[in-house]
Design a protein around this motif. Sequence first.
Motif, PDB file in Angstrom:
ATOM      1  N   GLN A 103       0.817  -1.218   0.000  1.00  0.00           N
ATOM      2  CA  GLN A 103       0.000   0.000   0.000  1.00  0.00           C
ATOM      3  C   GLN A 103       0.852   1.270   0.000  1.00  0.00           C
ATOM      4  O   GLN A 103       1.863   1.359   0.703  1.00  0.00           O
ATOM      5  N   LEU A 104       0.405   2.237  -0.815  1.00  0.00           N
ATOM      6  CA  LEU A 104       1.086   3.534  -0.845  1.00  0.00           C
ATOM      7  C   LEU A 104       0.938   4.218   0.514  1.00  0.00           C
ATOM      8  O   LEU A 104      -0.127   4.190   1.128  1.00  0.00           O
ATOM      9  N   GLY A 105       2.007   4.819   0.968  1.00  0.00           N
ATOM     10  CA  GLY A 105       1.951   5.547   2.230  1.00  0.00           C
ATOM     11  C   GLY A 105       2.122   4.680   3.464  1.00  0.00           C
ATOM     12  O   GLY A 105       2.090   5.193   4.589  1.00  0.00           O
ATOM     13  N   MET A 106       2.289   3.376   3.274  1.00  0.00           N
ATOM     14  CA  MET A 106       2.487   2.497   4.425  1.00  0.00           C
ATOM     15  C   MET A 106       3.837   2.807   5.083  1.00  0.00           C
ATOM     16  O   MET A 106       4.833   3.017   4.396  1.00  0.00           O
ATOM     17  N   THR A 107       3.857   2.864   6.396  1.00  0.00           N
ATOM     18  CA  THR A 107       5.100   3.092   7.136  1.00  0.00           C
ATOM     19  C   THR A 107       5.647   1.747   7.625  1.00  0.00           C
ATOM     20  O   THR A 107       4.878   0.876   8.034  1.00  0.00           O
ATOM     21  N   PHE A 108       6.960   1.609   7.583  1.00  0.00           N
ATOM     22  CA  PHE A 108       7.592   0.337   7.919  1.00  0.00           C
ATOM     23  C   PHE A 108       8.527   0.474   9.117  1.00  0.00           C
ATOM     24  O   PHE A 108       9.096   1.546   9.359  1.00  0.00           O
ATOM     25  N   CYS A 109       8.670  -0.620   9.854  1.00  0.00           N
ATOM     26  CA  CYS A 109       9.521  -0.644  11.048  1.00  0.00           C
ATOM     27  C   CYS A 109      10.991  -0.742  10.649  1.00  0.00           C
ATOM     28  O   CYS A 109      11.335  -1.424   9.691  1.00  0.00           O
ATOM     29  N   GLN A 110      11.821  -0.076  11.405  1.00  0.00           N
ATOM     30  CA  GLN A 110      13.260  -0.223  11.210  1.00  0.00           C
ATOM     31  C   GLN A 110      13.716  -1.541  11.817  1.00  0.00           C
ATOM     32  O   GLN A 110      13.332  -1.879  12.930  1.00  0.00           O
ATOM     33  N   VAL A 111      14.527  -2.261  11.101  1.00  0.00           N
ATOM     34  CA  VAL A 111      15.049  -3.537  11.598  1.00  0.00           C
ATOM     35  C   VAL A 111      16.253  -3.260  12.498  1.00  0.00           C
ATOM     36  O   VAL A 111      17.203  -2.607  12.079  1.00  0.00           O
ATOM     37  N   LYS A 112      16.202  -3.753  13.712  1.00  0.00           N
ATOM     38  CA  LYS A 112      17.322  -3.572  14.636  1.00  0.00           C
ATOM     39  C   LYS A 112      18.388  -4.625  14.363  1.00  0.00           C
ATOM     40  O   LYS A 112      18.074  -5.809  14.198  1.00  0.00           O
ATOM     41  N   ASP A 113      19.648  -4.174  14.331  1.00  0.00           N
ATOM     42  CA  ASP A 113      20.719  -5.155  14.235  1.00  0.00           C
ATOM     43  C   ASP A 113      20.905  -5.785  15.613  1.00  0.00           C
ATOM     44  O   ASP A 113      20.275  -5.383  16.602  1.00  0.00           O
ATOM     45  N   LEU A 114      21.776  -6.783  15.700  1.00  0.00           N
ATOM     46  CA  LEU A 114      21.915  -7.540  16.939  1.00  0.00           C
ATOM     47  C   LEU A 114      22.385  -6.651  18.091  1.00  0.00           C
ATOM     48  O   LEU A 114      21.919  -6.789  19.227  1.00  0.00           O
ATOM     49  N   SER A 115      23.285  -5.726  17.806  1.00  0.00           N
ATOM     50  CA  SER A 115      23.792  -4.834  18.848  1.00  0.00           C
ATOM     51  C   SER A 115      22.676  -3.942  19.395  1.00  0.00           C
ATOM     52  O   SER A 115      22.554  -3.763  20.610  1.00  0.00           O
ATOM     53  N   GLN A 116      21.863  -3.392  18.508  1.00  0.00           N
ATOM     54  CA  GLN A 116      20.747  -2.548  18.940  1.00  0.00           C
ATOM     55  C   GLN A 116      19.751  -3.346  19.767  1.00  0.00           C
ATOM     56  O   GLN A 116      19.245  -2.859  20.789  1.00  0.00           O
ATOM     57  N   GLN A 117      19.461  -4.561  19.344  1.00  0.00           N
ATOM     58  CA  GLN A 117      18.513  -5.383  20.082  1.00  0.00           C
ATOM     59  C   GLN A 117      19.069  -5.772  21.451  1.00  0.00           C
ATOM     60  O   GLN A 117      18.334  -5.832  22.436  1.00  0.00           O
ATOM     61  N   ASN A 118      20.380  -6.026  21.521  1.00  0.00           N
ATOM     62  CA  ASN A 118      20.995  -6.350  22.803  1.00  0.00           C
ATOM     63  C   ASN A 118      20.835  -5.197  23.794  1.00  0.00           C
ATOM     64  O   ASN A 118      20.481  -5.396  24.959  1.00  0.00           O
ATOM     65  N   ILE A 119      21.110  -3.984  23.315  1.00  0.00           N
ATOM     66  CA  ILE A 119      20.982  -2.807  24.178  1.00  0.00           C
ATOM     67  C   ILE A 119      19.541  -2.629  24.625  1.00  0.00           C
ATOM     68  O   ILE A 119      19.259  -2.352  25.798  1.00  0.00           O
ATOM     69  N   GLN A 120      18.601  -2.826  23.705  1.00  0.00           N
ATOM     70  CA  GLN A 120      17.179  -2.687  24.044  1.00  0.00           C
ATOM     71  C   GLN A 120      16.760  -3.731  25.075  1.00  0.00           C
ATOM     72  O   GLN A 120      16.035  -3.428  26.035  1.00  0.00           O
ATOM     73  N   THR A 121      17.233  -4.966  24.894  1.00  0.00           N
ATOM     74  CA  THR A 121      16.874  -6.037  25.824  1.00  0.00           C
ATOM     75  C   THR A 121      17.401  -5.746  27.231  1.00  0.00           C
ATOM     76  O   THR A 121      16.683  -5.913  28.224  1.00  0.00           O
ATOM     77  N   ILE A 122      18.652  -5.299  27.304  1.00  0.00           N
ATOM     78  CA  ILE A 122      19.233  -4.966  28.610  1.00  0.00           C
ATOM     79  C   ILE A 122      18.472  -3.803  29.244  1.00  0.00           C
ATOM     80  O   ILE A 122      18.180  -3.809  30.450  1.00  0.00           O
ATOM     81  N   GLN A 123      18.134  -2.809  28.435  1.00  0.00           N
ATOM     82  CA  GLN A 123      17.425  -1.633  28.949  1.00  0.00           C
ATOM     83  C   GLN A 123      16.032  -2.013  29.482  1.00  0.00           C
ATOM     84  O   GLN A 123      15.627  -1.565  30.565  1.00  0.00           O
ATOM     85  N   ILE A 124      15.322  -2.861  28.748  1.00  0.00           N
ATOM     86  CA  ILE A 124      13.985  -3.293  29.178  1.00  0.00           C
ATOM     87  C   ILE A 124      14.064  -4.036  30.513  1.00  0.00           C
ATOM     88  O   ILE A 124      13.259  -3.801  31.419  1.00  0.00           O
ATOM     89  N   ASN A 125      15.053  -4.912  30.633  1.00  0.00           N
ATOM     90  CA  ASN A 125      15.180  -5.682  31.868  1.00  0.00           C
ATOM     91  C   ASN A 125      15.682  -4.829  33.028  1.00  0.00           C
ATOM     92  O   ASN A 125      15.333  -5.083  34.186  1.00  0.00           O
ATOM     93  N   ARG A 126      16.482  -3.821  32.730  1.00  0.00           N
ATOM     94  CA  ARG A 126      16.901  -2.881  33.777  1.00  0.00           C
ATOM     95  C   ARG A 126      15.685  -2.171  34.359  1.00  0.00           C
ATOM     96  O   ARG A 126      15.560  -2.020  35.583  1.00  0.00           O
ATOM     97  N   LYS A 127      14.773  -1.745  33.493  1.00  0.00           N
ATOM     98  CA  LYS A 127      13.543  -1.100  33.959  1.00  0.00           C
ATOM     99  C   LYS A 127      12.685  -2.080  34.761  1.00  0.00           C
ATOM    100  O   LYS A 127      12.038  -1.689  35.738  1.00  0.00           O
ATOM    101  N   TRP A 128      12.668  -3.350  34.323  1.00  0.00           N
ATOM    102  CA  TRP A 128      11.880  -4.358  35.040  1.00  0.00           C
ATOM    103  C   TRP A 128      12.419  -4.562  36.445  1.00  0.00           C
ATOM    104  O   TRP A 128      11.650  -4.638  37.412  1.00  0.00           O
ATOM    105  N   PHE A 129      13.743  -4.652  36.581  1.00  0.00           N
ATOM    106  CA  PHE A 129      14.341  -4.791  37.913  1.00  0.00           C
ATOM    107  C   PHE A 129      14.031  -3.568  38.773  1.00  0.00           C
ATOM    108  O   PHE A 129      13.751  -3.707  39.970  1.00  0.00           O
TER     109      PHE A 129
END
Length: 231
Positions: A103-129
């Motif tokens: 579809q025209l105008g559809m917005t797409f998600c940016q794909v996180k590389d492994l390093s970005q996902q690692n940082i996000q995972t650590i950050q999410i769990n830091r907030k959980w703790f």
Amino acid sequence: MSKTTIISLDLAKKVIQVCKVNPYGELLFNKAMSPQKTKDLLANSPPCVVAMEGCASFHYWARVAQSFGHEVKGMAPKKVKPYISNQKTDANDAIGIAIASTQLGMTFCQVKDLSQQNIQTIQINRKWFDRTITSLGNHIRALCFEYGAIITLGKKSLRQAIIHFISPESTDLPEQIKPLFMILWQQYQTTEEHYKAVTLQLKQWVTQSEPCKRLMKLEGVSHIGAAGLLR
């Protein structure tokens, strides 16, 4: 319709619904496949568009698809929903994902590389703790209050009060219940240690990330702030 073949994936843990549409908009197949067979299909298919919803495991499957030369188009589930016709089934969802990706105008998600996902995972769990520490502290305070033992706000006050309450000479809490409070206090301290360890791990990852290093050059942006700004 798209001028290239589209493989849409309705992601799940054990079975993935795979829909393949040719450049002319013809449905080639729409079937459930195991994760391994899905990987085999992506590995043996010429470069095409692989469309998915930006849900759990999206970044993993996006990187798998990219490793085989495919173009990944990830979309928010709410963006895909209008293109799912009839009742909600895995097969209909897979078709809707394929249609939405064209579809025209559809917005797409940016794909996180492994390093970005690692940082996000650590950050999410830091907030959980962090939330767990607050929740456990409030739980201990509430239980003590039920016995008339009041603990004021603040981690220092909690620490001083609970050490006193569980001591053998204290009569603020019944002896029968002190072992439970000892367990709760040990859990609180352990969670604090985990929180500190994860915070240190996050700082180490951020220090190794080039995008985070650039963000930390901005005024007022620290390690934690850089990790939060990284997308």
